[in-house]
Design an enzyme around this catalytic site. Structure first.
Site, PDB file in Angstrom:
ATOM      1  N   ARG A 200       0.817  -1.208   0.000  1.00 13.86           N
ATOM      2  CA  ARG A 200       0.000   0.000   0.000  1.00 13.86           C
ATOM      3  C   ARG A 200       0.857   1.267   0.000  1.00 13.86           C
ATOM      4  O   ARG A 200       0.384   2.337  -0.343  1.00 13.86           O
ATOM      5  CB  ARG A 200      -0.940   0.004   1.213  1.00 13.86           C
ATOM      6  N   ARG A 201       2.125   1.137   0.390  1.00 15.63           N
ATOM      7  CA  ARG A 201       3.009   2.301   0.401  1.00 15.63           C
ATOM      8  C   ARG A 201       3.675   2.481  -0.966  1.00 15.63           C
ATOM      9  O   ARG A 201       3.841   1.524  -1.712  1.00 15.63           O
ATOM     10  CB  ARG A 201       4.059   2.171   1.505  1.00 15.63           C
TER      11      ARG A 201
ATOM     12  N   LYS B   2       7.433 -14.165  10.764  1.00 17.80           N
ATOM     13  CA  LYS B   2       7.817 -14.929  11.951  1.00 17.80           C
ATOM     14  C   LYS B   2       7.143 -14.338  13.182  1.00 17.80           C
ATOM     15  O   LYS B   2       7.269 -13.144  13.447  1.00 17.80           O
ATOM     16  CB  LYS B   2       9.338 -14.908  12.140  1.00 17.80           C
TER      17      LYS B   2
ATOM     18  N   SER C 246      19.028 -14.362   8.947  1.00 20.41           N
ATOM     19  CA  SER C 246      19.214 -13.400   7.858  1.00 20.41           C
ATOM     20  C   SER C 246      18.698 -12.037   8.286  1.00 20.41           C
ATOM     21  O   SER C 246      17.727 -11.939   9.030  1.00 20.41           O
ATOM     22  CB  SER C 246      18.475 -13.854   6.594  1.00 20.41           C
TER      23      SER C 246
ATOM     24  N   LYS D 144      12.888 -17.040  18.942  1.00 16.91           N
ATOM     25  CA  LYS D 144      14.208 -16.378  18.978  1.00 16.91           C
ATOM     26  C   LYS D 144      14.063 -14.873  19.119  1.00 16.91           C
ATOM     27  O   LYS D 144      14.959 -14.206  19.664  1.00 16.91           O
ATOM     28  CB  LYS D 144      15.026 -16.762  17.744  1.00 16.91           C
TER      29      LYS D 144
ATOM     30  N   SER E 156      19.152  -6.196  14.544  1.00 19.50           N
ATOM     31  CA  SER E 156      17.911  -6.843  14.975  1.00 19.50           C
ATOM     32  C   SER E 156      17.004  -5.847  15.694  1.00 19.50           C
ATOM     33  O   SER E 156      17.404  -5.220  16.679  1.00 19.50           O
ATOM     34  CB  SER E 156      18.226  -8.017  15.903  1.00 19.50           C
TER      35      SER E 156
ATOM     36  N   GLU F 215       8.411  -8.036  16.288  1.00 18.44           N
ATOM     37  CA  GLU F 215       7.440  -9.105  16.542  1.00 18.44           C
ATOM     38  C   GLU F 215       7.608  -9.734  17.927  1.00 18.44           C
ATOM     39  O   GLU F 215       6.658 -10.248  18.508  1.00 18.44           O
ATOM     40  CB  GLU F 215       7.563 -10.193  15.470  1.00 18.44           C
TER      41      GLU F 215
END
Length: 312
Positions: A30-31, A95, A125, A177, A240, A267
Site C-alpha cells: 500500500r506504500r 515470523k 538473515s 528467537k 535486529s 514481533e
C-alpha cells in the site's frame, strides 16, 4: 518465472531483491515504493536481471509463486482481504505468533491455503545484509518437499536454501528467537558480560526447544539454522529490531518510548505475551519468556534481569 512478493517493508523488499536475481518479481504494497526500490533495481539491472515492479493486488495474483512478508498480527486479515487461490503456491516469510487467537503462522495460513501448497521461510538473515548480496543460508520448511525445492531453486546465488519438513519446529524457532533476542539486548545494554550472555542464550535455546517439542518440533530443527542459527544472529546484532528493543529497555525507557523510537515492528514484543499465555495453558516451563513478559509490563529491568539469570 514470475514471483509476487506481498509486503513492502524492509523484509519484503529484501526478499523481492533476492528473488529478483533469477526471476521477474512484482511487489505489492500500500506504500509507494518508487524511491526504496530505485537502488535495488539499479543493482539488479547491473546483474542483467529484470527490475522489481510495484503492482496492484489483482496484477500480483497473476504470478506463479507467492512470497508473503506481512506482520503476523495482520496476517489473518490480509489473507481474508487478498483472496488468494486455495491452491496458490505460497512461501510465508513472517515470523511470530498471533496474539489475538494465540495461533501459529501455519494455523492461520491453512484456513486459507491448501496445506500442501504452503512453505515457511526460516533461518538467520537480516534484510540489510540481503540487499547487499551478502551470503547466508536459509531453510524452507514444508510438507511438500517438491514445492520447497522449487522455491529454493529460485533463490539467488548468495543464498543457500535448504528444504526441510518440520513446519511447527521451524515456525516456533523463528518466533521464539525474537523473544530471547529482546532479553539478549537487555543483557548487553546492562553490560552484564559475556558469561551472562552465553548463559542466557544457551538456556534460551533449551527453553525454545522445550516449548517446540511440546507441539511436535524436532530437536535437530532447534539446533540448526532455523533455531540456533537465527537465535545467535538475532540476539547479538544491532541490526535486529528485537535486540534494539532490549537495548532500549536496559536504559529504563518505557516500552512505548522504545517502540516509538524504533519506528518498526518488533514481533518479539507481542510474541512474548502469546508464548506465555500458551505456556500457561499447557503447563510448559518458560522462565525466560515469563520474566521478559513481566519486564515488558513495567518490572524493574535490573530486578527482572537478575531474576531471569538466576531462574534460567
Amino acid at each position: 518465472m514470475e514471483i509476487a512478493v506481498f509486503g513492502g517493508g524492509a523484509w519484503g523488499r529484501a526478499l523481492a531483491f533476492a528473488f529478483g536475481e533469477k526471476n521477474e518479481v512484482k511487489i505489492i504494497s500500500r506504500r509507494d515504493l518508487n524511491e526504496p526500490l530505485k537502488k535495488l533495481n539499479d543493482a539488479l539491472i547491473s546483474k542483467g536481471s529484470a527490475p522489481i515492479e510495484q503492482v496492484d493486488l489483482q496484477r500480483g495474483l497473476k504470478a506463479t509463486l507467492y512470497v508473503i512478508a506481512i506482520s503476523v498480527q495482520h496476517l489473518r486479515e490480509w489473507f481474508q482481504n487478498a483472496s488468494l487461490p486455495k491452491n496458490a503456491k505460497v512461501l510465508i516469510a513472517s515470523k511470530g505468533i498471533e496474539v489475538l487467537n494465540r495461533a501459529f503462522v501455519s494455523e492461520i495460513a491453512k484456513d486459507f491455503i491448501d496445506p500442501n501448497s504452503l512453505c515457511f521461510l526460516a533461518g538467520p538473515s537480516f534484510a540489510a545484509e540481503i540487499i547487499q548480496g551478502l551470503p547466508c543460508a536459509l531453510v524452507i520448511h514444508s510438507n511438500n518437499q517438491a514445492l520447497a525445492l522449487e522455491f529454493a531453486n529460485k533463490t539467488p546465488s548468495f543464498i543457500r536454501a535448504y528444504a526441510q519438513q518440520d513446519i511447527i519446529g521451524g515456525e516456533i524457532a523463528g518466533a521464539y528467537k525474537n523473544v530471547i533476542a529482546i532479553a539478549g539486548g537487555v543483557c548487553d545494554g546492562l553490560k552484564l558480560g559475556n558469561s551472562a550472555k552465553a548463559s542466557l542464550l544457551s538456556r534460551g535455546l533449551v527453553e525454545m526447544q522445550r516449548f517446540g517439542a511440546f507441539f511436535g518440533g524436532k530437536t535437530e530443527t532447534f539446533l540448526g539454522l532455523s533455531g540456533a542459527g537465527d537465535l545467535f544472529l538475532t540476539a547479538n546484532s544491532i541490526l535486529s529490531r528485537n535486540y534494539r528493543v532490549g537495548l532500549g529497555l536496559a536504559q529504563n525507557k518505557p516500552l512505548e518510548v522504545v517502540l516509538e523510537e524504533l519506528g518498526e515492528v518488533a514481533e518479539g514484543v507481542k510474541t512474548t505475551n502469546a508464548i506465555v499465555e500458551i505456556a500457561r495453558k499447557y503447563g510448559i516451563y518458560t522462565p525466560i519468556a515469563s520474566e521478559l513478559a513481566l519486564l515488558l509490563k513495567g518490572k524493574s529491568v535490573l530486578e527482572s534481569m537478575n531474576d531471569l539469570i538466576r531462574r534460567a
